[in-house]
Scaffold this active site. Sequence first.
Site, PDB file in Angstrom:
ATOM      1  CB  CYS A 269      -1.114  -4.330   1.189  1.00  0.00           C
ATOM      2  SG  CYS A 269      -0.880  -3.439   2.720  1.00  0.00           S
TER       3      CYS A 269
ATOM      4  CB  CYS B 252       2.058  -2.435   2.131  1.00  0.00           C
ATOM      5  SG  CYS B 252       1.108  -3.523   3.177  1.00  0.00           S
ATOM      6  CG  ASP B 253       2.747  -2.015  -1.828  1.00  0.00           C
ATOM      7  OD1 ASP B 253       3.779  -1.980  -1.153  1.00  0.00           O
ATOM      8  OD2 ASP B 253       2.196  -3.067  -2.181  1.00  0.00           O
TER       9      ASP B 253
END
Length: 330
Positions: A142, A145-146
């Site tokens: 993701c 997300c990261d």
Amino acid sequence: MSTSLPADTIRDVIIVGSGPAGYTAGIYTGRANLKPLILAGMLEPGGELMKTTEVENYPGFPEGIDGPDLMANFEAQAERFGAEIIFEEATDLDLDGPVKKVTASDGEVYLARSVIISTGSAHRKLSLPNESELSGRGVSYCATCDGSFFQDKEVAVVGGGDSAAEEALFLTKFAKAVHLIVRGDQLRASKIMADRVLSHPKIEVLFNTQVAAIASRQLVDGQESMIGIKTADRSGNIEHLPVQGLFIAIGNDPRTNLVKGQLELTEAGTIAVQGRTSKTNLPGVFAAGDVIDPTYRQAITAAASGCVAAQDVEHFLANTVPAQLEAATA
Ligand code: NAP
């Protein structure tokens, strides 16, 4: 978490899953006054769109909308029409017979005359030996997300579809270079996304290439940390790519583990439904969204599928004689 109704209430409908399909089914069954209970999950409520940035192709938003904002709208709209939403996973489903049982992760058991399964799909893994161990330590599924952890670093993305293209483009906001590793000789992504990827100055596309291994070293705390990847081309040439991040975007598999052995599945692994309906092989059990769709898998098609399931539920309940149901449960 208990809901506002007594636990032994036999509801009209329970919806398992909270992506575009589940929430749309919630909106429609709510408007039909069926007081749906939605088990939205606690790990990934809102589904895949919660991990995306801007959604540019959902009709009605000409300037685009952030995935999480879109899903917050879906949720609010379902609640507006009386859907009860609980943020628990479904851990067990008993789908046979006139009264279905849905067990939630807190142990609560909910009963209903019909169930809509809209559990979506889960990201695929490369199945490399240390992939799981390095997840969160360089390996990610993701970028939204990261991605910000990779400011001015070099990263690789694996995959040639829309997901990989989206991840690669998003990562250019942070990374100094993005290597897109494509096992085939062309991108499978839509033309607009493929063109953006191929013309982006920070993205290098490596066709006919696979990830052969993830290189790591042990840190002082004993944990492994990623230091690069080994790529292999069609001729078997191995190269070391010194990337600090590896984003895997090679597609998804339908989440059917809760229904295996109860519902018929297709060869593609999706829940089998009858024709253009959401009807499964069990009466009163319906399925919608990515869990039935091996082909289109768009937010808009999932939402439409949720609408179909809601209408199928309405017809099913209207044609089920309540006395029969009571006799069966007495
Ligand atoms: P996908 O279209 O199935 O593409 C998967 C990609 O990963 C393919 O390039 C495939 O290669 C590659 N791949 C699969 N297994 C691999 C492995 N073990 N090692 C290396 N490469 C591997 O999946 P997706 O990109 O997640 O898209 C799924 C659906 O969602 C599509 O319909 C897509 O259009 C849609 N989607 C749309 C948007 C959008 O509209 N904004 C965004 C994301 C996704 P091969 O081509 O060689 O099989």
